[in-house]
Design a protein around this motif. Structure first.
Motif, PDB file in Angstrom:
ATOM      1  N   ASP A  24      16.687  31.163  29.136  1.00  0.00           N
ATOM      2  CA  ASP A  24      15.292  30.806  28.895  1.00  0.00           C
ATOM      3  C   ASP A  24      14.719  30.232  30.181  1.00  0.00           C
ATOM      4  O   ASP A  24      15.433  29.547  30.935  1.00  0.00           O
ATOM      5  N   ARG A  41       7.702  33.825  23.123  1.00  0.00           N
ATOM      6  CA  ARG A  41       7.780  32.944  24.286  1.00  0.00           C
ATOM      7  C   ARG A  41       6.997  33.543  25.451  1.00  0.00           C
ATOM      8  O   ARG A  41       6.772  34.755  25.497  1.00  0.00           O
ATOM      9  N   ARG A  42       6.618  32.685  26.400  1.00  0.00           N
ATOM     10  CA  ARG A  42       5.969  33.188  27.602  1.00  0.00           C
ATOM     11  C   ARG A  42       6.843  34.241  28.272  1.00  0.00           C
ATOM     12  O   ARG A  42       6.361  35.272  28.746  1.00  0.00           O
ATOM     13  N   GLN A  43       8.127  33.973  28.344  1.00  0.00           N
ATOM     14  CA  GLN A  43       9.080  34.879  28.969  1.00  0.00           C
ATOM     15  C   GLN A  43       9.034  36.260  28.305  1.00  0.00           C
ATOM     16  O   GLN A  43       9.081  37.292  28.984  1.00  0.00           O
ATOM     17  N   THR A  84      10.802  28.655  31.952  1.00  0.00           N
ATOM     18  CA  THR A  84       9.379  28.365  31.818  1.00  0.00           C
ATOM     19  C   THR A  84       8.559  28.973  32.951  1.00  0.00           C
ATOM     20  O   THR A  84       7.338  28.958  32.903  1.00  0.00           O
TER      21      THR A  84
END
Length: 250
Positions: free
Chosen positions: A193, A92-94, A195
């Protein structure tokens, strides 16, 4: 605006550049950050903007593991500038931002996060966002919404939102390092989570400043975005002159 206007220019600041996505919405055979735009990868355009910022001491670029060698070679080709490091990202971007955050040195006090596929942010936007963060501890850039905004579910309108309170958030986003690390530790512990990185900091109860973004600072996500970016670079006064010189072999 110049570096002299910043309140704490001597405190070390590092940029984390998440560029580990697969770019499936672009429909390409390769990740979009490596797609050529006027002769060089989109990521290269982004890094060239960042490396010209005088308040940055270093840049951590986060890419897919199988691209580490090629991006290291790209970074070497850019020449002298701030410290530049490449690390592997996550699913994930995270996860990728966390990988970059873990790679910044202990001396770093401020972290600037900027998407690898936003190559058209102006240096002035970086300065304004950085300056706001130094006043407040955390800042993002965002654009005001000009059209009516509605919430919808399963094809039906649920509510109309007051558009004067709605902003479209971009990067750069700048944070005090200790705040950002605390936010990511809490996100890991509680399974959050997000974005964007500011939303994790907000969950700490920290106020995040908003500065006016730029319509041209798009995140290249779809084929239409790529066409628009190509047109914009051709018509940007500074960039277009450089492109003309390249085409003429000067």
């Amino acid at each position: 605006m110049t570096i002299a206007t910043l309140s704490k220019p001597l405190e070390q600041t590092f940029a984390v550049v998440p560029a580990a996505g697969s770019g499936v919405r672009m429909g390409l055979a390769h990740p979009k950050q490596f797609h050529p735009l006027h002769g060089k990868p989109i990521l290269a355009w982004t890094l060239e903007v960042l490396r010209a910022l005088p308040f940055l001491h270093g840049i951590i670029t986060v890419v897919p593991e199988n691209a580490l060698d090629s991006v290291a070679a790209l970074i070497s080709s850019l020449g002298a500038g701030p410290i530049m490091t490449v690390v592997a990202g996550g699913a994930r971007r995270q996860d990728s931002v966390l990988s970059g955050l873990q790679a910044v040195p202990d001396s770093c006090r401020w972290v600037l996060i900027h998407d690898g596929v936003r190559p058209m942010a102006s240096s002035e936007l970086f300065f304004r966002t950085y300056e706001a963060a130094q006043r407040c501890g955390a800042a993002v850039c965002a654009c005001r919404v000009v059209e009516t905004v509605k919430m919808a579910e399963e094809g039906w309108v649920q509510a109309t939102l007051p558009r004067d309170q709605v902003w479209l958030v971009q990067t750069p986003q700048v944070f005090r390092r200790d705040l950002l690390e605390k936010a990511f530790r809490q996100a890991q512990a509680l399974g959050w989570d997000a974005t964007d990185d500011a939303s994790l900091v907000e969950r700490l109860g920290v106020r995040v400043a908003v500065v006016e973004g730029e319509k041209s600072n798009i995140k290249i996500t779809t084929p239409d975005d790529l066409l628009w970016a190509s047109w914009y670079l051709e018509h940007s006064p500074v960039v277009s002159a450089s492109l003309r010189r390249q085409k003429e072999g000067l």
